[in-house]
Scaffold this motif. Structure first.
Motif, short mmCIF file in Angstrom:
data_model
loop_
_atom_site.label_atom_id
_atom_site.label_comp_id
_atom_site.label_asym_id
_atom_site.label_seq_id
_atom_site.Cartn_x
_atom_site.Cartn_y
_atom_site.Cartn_z
N ILE A 79 27.47 79.11 38.80
CA ILE A 79 28.30 79.74 37.77
C ILE A 79 27.53 80.92 37.20
N PHE A 80 26.24 80.75 37.01
CA PHE A 80 25.40 81.88 36.61
C PHE A 80 24.45 82.16 37.76
N ASN A 81 23.98 83.37 37.85
CA ASN A 81 23.15 83.82 38.95
C ASN A 81 21.71 83.98 38.47
N PRO A 82 20.80 83.12 38.91
CA PRO A 82 19.40 83.22 38.45
C PRO A 82 18.76 84.57 38.72
N LEU A 83 19.11 85.20 39.83
CA LEU A 83 18.53 86.51 40.13
C LEU A 83 19.10 87.57 39.20
N LYS A 84 20.40 87.57 39.05
CA LYS A 84 21.05 88.57 38.19
C LYS A 84 20.64 88.36 36.73
N ASP A 85 20.59 87.11 36.30
CA ASP A 85 20.22 86.81 34.92
C ASP A 85 18.80 87.26 34.58
N ASN A 86 17.95 87.33 35.60
CA ASN A 86 16.56 87.75 35.39
C ASN A 86 16.31 89.18 35.86
N ASN A 87 17.40 89.93 36.13
CA ASN A 87 17.30 91.33 36.59
C ASN A 87 16.39 91.49 37.81
N ILE A 88 16.62 90.65 38.82
CA ILE A 88 15.79 90.67 40.02
C ILE A 88 16.68 90.90 41.23
N GLU A 89 16.27 91.84 42.07
CA GLU A 89 17.00 92.13 43.29
C GLU A 89 16.69 91.07 44.34
N ARG A 90 17.70 90.79 45.15
CA ARG A 90 17.54 89.76 46.19
C ARG A 90 16.39 90.10 47.14
N ALA A 91 16.27 91.37 47.53
CA ALA A 91 15.21 91.78 48.46
C ALA A 91 13.82 91.52 47.88
N LYS A 92 13.66 91.78 46.58
CA LYS A 92 12.36 91.55 45.95
C LYS A 92 12.07 90.05 45.85
N PHE A 93 13.11 89.26 45.59
CA PHE A 93 12.93 87.80 45.57
C PHE A 93 12.50 87.31 46.95
N ASP A 94 13.19 87.78 47.99
CA ASP A 94 12.86 87.37 49.35
C ASP A 94 11.43 87.75 49.73
N SER A 95 11.04 88.99 49.43
CA SER A 95 9.68 89.41 49.77
C SER A 95 8.65 88.64 48.95
N SER A 96 9.02 88.25 47.75
CA SER A 96 8.12 87.46 46.92
C SER A 96 7.91 86.07 47.52
N MET A 97 9.00 85.48 48.00
CA MET A 97 8.88 84.15 48.61
C MET A 97 8.05 84.21 49.89
N VAL A 98 8.19 85.28 50.65
CA VAL A 98 7.36 85.45 51.85
C VAL A 98 5.89 85.55 51.44
N TYR A 99 5.61 86.38 50.44
CA TYR A 99 4.23 86.56 49.98
C TYR A 99 3.64 85.23 49.50
N TYR A 100 4.36 84.54 48.63
CA TYR A 100 3.82 83.32 48.04
C TYR A 100 3.72 82.17 49.04
N THR A 101 4.58 82.13 50.04
CA THR A 101 4.43 81.09 51.06
C THR A 101 3.21 81.36 51.94
N GLN A 102 2.78 82.62 51.99
CA GLN A 102 1.55 82.95 52.71
C GLN A 102 0.32 82.73 51.84
N HIS A 103 0.54 82.42 50.57
CA HIS A 103 -0.54 82.13 49.62
C HIS A 103 -0.22 80.79 48.95
N PRO A 104 -0.39 79.70 49.69
CA PRO A 104 0.06 78.40 49.21
C PRO A 104 -0.59 77.93 47.91
N LYS A 105 -1.80 78.32 47.63
CA LYS A 105 -2.43 77.90 46.37
C LYS A 105 -1.71 78.53 45.19
N LYS A 106 -1.34 79.81 45.33
CA LYS A 106 -0.60 80.48 44.26
C LYS A 106 0.80 79.85 44.12
#
Length: 128
Positions: A79-106
């Motif tokens: 009903i609400f969009n976590p990305l839109k509510d936090n002013n975050i673009e989908r591409a930046k979220f995706d690249s962030s998840m790629v980065y953080y999955t490559q840095h498992p401790k973070k």
């Protein structure tokens, strides 16, 4: 006498080589993953914590399992969009998840913070 001087010279040379190799090995030690600076192209840990917390709150509220939602439908599942509510673009979220999955401790630290936020909200009675 000449053999002793030559032997001492070779020992001295080998000792210097050993010192140089040891210095190079220890100076090239990788840095701690936690100390690595996060690139500007990805979300900060705080931003990702907020988005993931909102996503899991929405998942719980709607009864939808986020893991079963395809990427294209992620933005419209709630009903609400976590990305839109936090002013975050989908591409930046995706690249962030790629980065953080490559840095498992973070990523573990991020999920620990998400869990802490959800637990705190539940303790305050905001979650049932």
């Amino acid at each position: 006498m000449c053999c002793i001087v030559l032997t001492l010279h070779l020992m001295h040379t080998n000792l210097i080589k050993l010192f140089i190799v040891s210095f190079l090995l220890f100076s090239c030690k990788p840095s701690k993953e936690e100390d690595e600076v996060v690139p500007d192209t990805v979300l900060s840990e705080e931003q990702l914590v907020n988005v993931l917390t909102d996503a899991y709150l929405a998942e719980g509220a709607s009864g939808i399992n986020v893991k079963n939602v395809t990427g294209e439908k992620f933005d419209s599942t709630y009903i609400f969009n976590p990305l839109k509510d936090n002013n975050i673009e989908r591409a930046k979220f995706d690249s962030s998840m790629v980065y953080y999955t490559q840095h498992p401790k973070k990523l573990k630290l991020i999920y620990d913070k998400v869990l802490d936020k959800l637990s705190a909200a539940q303790a305050k009675g905001k979650l049932e």
